[in-house]
Design a protein around this motif. Structure first.
Motif, short mmCIF file in Angstrom:
data_model
loop_
_atom_site.label_atom_id
_atom_site.label_comp_id
_atom_site.label_asym_id
_atom_site.label_seq_id
_atom_site.Cartn_x
_atom_site.Cartn_y
_atom_site.Cartn_z
N HIS A 99 0.80 -1.18 0.01
CA HIS A 99 0.10 -0.02 -0.11
C HIS A 99 1.05 1.26 0.01
CE1 HIS A 99 -2.50 3.00 2.64
NE2 HIS A 99 -2.49 3.28 1.50
N LEU A 100 0.80 1.99 -1.15
CA LEU A 100 1.47 3.29 -1.12
C LEU A 100 0.68 4.48 -1.43
CD1 LEU A 100 3.33 1.03 -2.55
CD2 LEU A 100 4.56 3.09 -3.44
N GLU A 101 0.83 5.49 -0.33
CA GLU A 101 -0.09 6.58 -0.27
C GLU A 101 0.68 7.88 -1.17
OE1 GLU A 101 -2.32 10.18 2.33
OE2 GLU A 101 -1.30 8.40 3.32
N PHE A 102 -0.11 8.15 -2.64
CA PHE A 102 0.43 9.22 -3.15
C PHE A 102 -0.34 10.54 -2.97
CE2 PHE A 102 2.09 5.43 -5.61
CZ PHE A 102 3.31 5.76 -5.47
N GLU A 103 -0.08 11.66 -3.60
CA GLU A 103 -0.72 12.88 -3.38
C GLU A 103 -2.36 12.67 -3.63
OE1 GLU A 103 -0.95 17.35 -5.11
OE2 GLU A 103 0.55 15.98 -5.97
N ARG A 104 -2.54 11.93 -4.63
CA ARG A 104 -4.06 11.78 -5.24
C ARG A 104 -4.90 10.73 -4.87
NH1 ARG A 104 -5.03 16.47 -8.72
NH2 ARG A 104 -3.11 17.34 -9.41
N PHE A 105 -4.09 9.78 -4.29
CA PHE A 105 -4.88 8.44 -4.32
C PHE A 105 -4.10 7.52 -3.53
CE2 PHE A 105 -3.15 8.51 -8.46
CZ PHE A 105 -1.94 7.42 -8.45
N HIS A 106 -4.70 6.37 -2.82
CA HIS A 106 -4.20 5.27 -2.03
C HIS A 106 -3.78 4.24 -3.42
CE1 HIS A 106 -4.66 6.54 1.97
NE2 HIS A 106 -5.89 7.12 1.78
N PHE A 107 -2.69 3.68 -3.33
CA PHE A 107 -2.29 2.77 -4.40
C PHE A 107 -1.98 1.45 -3.72
CE2 PHE A 107 0.52 0.49 -7.00
CZ PHE A 107 0.20 0.53 -8.30
N PHE A 108 -2.88 0.17 -4.24
CA PHE A 108 -2.49 -0.90 -3.79
C PHE A 108 -2.12 -1.94 -4.87
CE2 PHE A 108 -5.67 0.68 -1.05
CZ PHE A 108 -5.35 0.38 0.33
N ASN A 109 -1.00 -2.58 -4.59
CA ASN A 109 -0.67 -3.69 -5.59
C ASN A 109 -0.73 -5.09 -4.64
OD1 ASN A 109 0.68 -5.15 -7.24
ND2 ASN A 109 2.71 -4.78 -6.32
N ALA A 147 -9.18 -1.42 2.42
CA ALA A 147 -9.37 -0.41 1.47
C ALA A 147 -10.40 0.58 1.78
CB ALA A 147 -9.61 -1.14 0.30
N GLU A 148 -11.53 0.21 2.26
CA GLU A 148 -12.78 1.17 2.62
C GLU A 148 -12.24 1.92 3.68
OE1 GLU A 148 -16.54 0.91 1.29
OE2 GLU A 148 -14.89 1.15 -0.03
N GLU A 149 -11.57 1.59 4.68
CA GLU A 149 -11.00 2.69 5.74
C GLU A 149 -9.93 3.62 5.01
OE1 GLU A 149 -10.98 4.17 9.29
OE2 GLU A 149 -12.07 2.44 8.84
N CYS A 150 -9.12 3.19 4.09
CA CYS A 150 -8.28 4.08 3.51
C CYS A 150 -9.15 4.97 2.49
CB CYS A 150 -7.34 3.34 2.74
SG CYS A 150 -5.88 2.53 3.73
N ARG A 151 -10.15 4.41 2.12
CA ARG A 151 -10.89 5.45 1.20
C ARG A 151 -11.50 6.77 1.75
NH1 ARG A 151 -15.77 2.61 -2.40
NH2 ARG A 151 -16.33 4.36 -3.83
N LYS A 152 -11.54 6.68 2.97
CA LYS A 152 -12.30 7.72 3.70
C LYS A 152 -11.50 9.13 3.52
CE LYS A 152 -14.41 4.98 7.24
NZ LYS A 152 -14.40 4.23 8.58
N SER A 153 -10.11 8.83 3.42
CA SER A 153 -9.42 9.99 3.18
C SER A 153 -8.93 10.30 1.70
CB SER A 153 -8.04 9.85 3.98
OG SER A 153 -7.16 8.78 3.52
N LYS A 154 -8.98 9.17 0.93
CA LYS A 154 -8.39 9.49 -0.48
C LYS A 154 -9.04 8.38 -1.33
CE LYS A 154 -4.01 11.85 0.00
NZ LYS A 154 -2.38 11.81 -0.15
N PRO A 155 -9.29 8.69 -2.61
CA PRO A 155 -9.64 7.47 -3.39
C PRO A 155 -8.71 6.30 -3.70
CG PRO A 155 -9.94 9.71 -4.67
CD PRO A 155 -9.22 10.00 -3.46
N ILE A 156 -9.02 5.31 -4.25
CA ILE A 156 -8.41 4.06 -4.20
C ILE A 156 -8.16 3.59 -5.57
CG2 ILE A 156 -8.54 1.60 -3.71
CD1 ILE A 156 -8.53 3.40 -1.12
N VAL A 157 -6.83 3.24 -5.94
CA VAL A 157 -6.32 2.45 -7.10
C VAL A 157 -6.01 1.27 -6.49
CG1 VAL A 157 -4.85 2.34 -9.10
CG2 VAL A 157 -5.62 4.67 -8.27
N VAL A 158 -6.27 0.17 -7.25
CA VAL A 158 -5.92 -1.26 -6.89
C VAL A 158 -5.68 -2.03 -7.86
CG1 VAL A 158 -8.22 -2.32 -6.36
CG2 VAL A 158 -6.32 -3.57 -5.55
N CYS A 159 -4.49 -2.39 -8.02
CA CYS A 159 -4.20 -3.57 -9.11
C CYS A 159 -3.38 -4.68 -8.90
CB CYS A 159 -3.03 -2.82 -10.11
SG CYS A 159 -1.19 -2.77 -9.43
N GLY A 160 -3.46 -5.64 -9.69
CA GLY A 160 -3.00 -6.95 -9.53
C GLY A 160 -3.43 -8.08 -10.02
#
Length: 268
Positions: A99-109, A147-160
């Motif tokens: 899980h990496l947090e970037f400026e505009r979204f949370h990114f999950f691989n 993911a839903e907890e993280c989504r409270k602060s920023k949008p989510i991108v998840v790949c893999g």
């Protein structure tokens, strides 16, 4: 601003890095490049492979079994925050999530669990139950909670590699696989639930019900030459990012693994 994100199950980073096809890593033009099934720790790799120049590198490797699982993320910009694996200890140890947090979204691989081998009864006959499906479904539930907890602060991108083909259009032979893990009703129901929570399959958003689009082909049957495949590698975004999806595609011509890369372009 456009950002190109790439996800690729490389089925062994040491193996693929020795092939000509690995040059695509640098040629892709990606801003974020996520790998699954690395089957290695960074200490086992040459420095230029583990921490390539010009990239920030993060790794999550299996501690329960060597040469197994593992994910990595290379990004042009350093993340604001990094978590290696899910926060709940029962889902840790296999190197399945970054899980990496970037400026505009949370990114999950994620390299999400597969269903494992089919269980046999006392007479050695198949039971229709798969050893790792309960673990797989538990892992997905834990991931959604996080993911839903993280989504409270920023949008989510998840790949893999989700190890699930969602709909019949997502594999070449759906009728022959309805009782096989990767296409079981409970596995597909998870993706139904995920979509219902507001996560968008970006490939289908951009390409609709285009048939014959797969990301994994079995080595055993030369399935790639016949395009007898499964689409089990995804980029999902949470609904908030729908307006930012500029394109999503499958790089089916890129070889070197039994999976091909899947890609997403976001525009802000």
């Amino acid at each position: 601003m456009r950002q190109t994100l790439v996800s690729w199950n490389v089925n062994g980073l040491r193996a693929i890095s020795a092939k000509e096809e690995w040059r695509w890593f640098q040629e892709s033009g990606a801003d974020v490049f996520a790998l699954q099934e690395t089957k290695a720790t960074p200490e086992q790799l040459a420095p230029e492979l583990a921490r390539p120049e010009g990239w920030h590198s993060e790794w999550a490797s299996s501690v329960v079994k060597k040469g197994y699982s593992g994910v990595a993320v290379f990004s042009r910009q350093a993340p604001l925050f990094v978590r290696h694996e899910l926060p709940e200890t029962e889902w840790q140890g296999e190197g399945r999530l970054l899980h990496l947090e970037f400026e505009r979204f949370h990114f999950f691989n994620g390299y999400f669990p597969n269903g494992g081998a089919e269980e046999l009864d006392e007479n050695g006959k198949p039971t229709g139950r798969f050893k790792r499906v309960p673990y797989k479904m538990g892992y997905f539930d834990a991931f959604v909670r996080y993911a839903e907890e993280c989504r409270k602060s920023k949008p989510i991108v998840v790949c893999g590699d989700f190890n699930i083909a969602h709909r019949e259009i997502d594999l070449a032979r759906p009728k022959q696989n309805v009782k096989n893990t990767g296409f079981l009703p409970e596995e597909r129901a998870f993706l139904d639930r995920f979509v219902s929570l507001g996560y968008i399959d970006t490939f289908r958003l951009c390409h609709g019900d285009e048939p014959g689009c797969y990301s994994w082909w079995s080595y055993k049957t030369r399935a790639r030459e016949k395009n007898i495949g499964w689409r089990i590698d995804y980029f999902f975004v949470s609904e908030e990012l729908r307006p930012n999806v500029a394109d999503a595609w499958i790089a089916a011509d890129v070889r070197g693994s039994d999976h091909c890369p899947v890609c997403l372009c976001l525009e802000f």
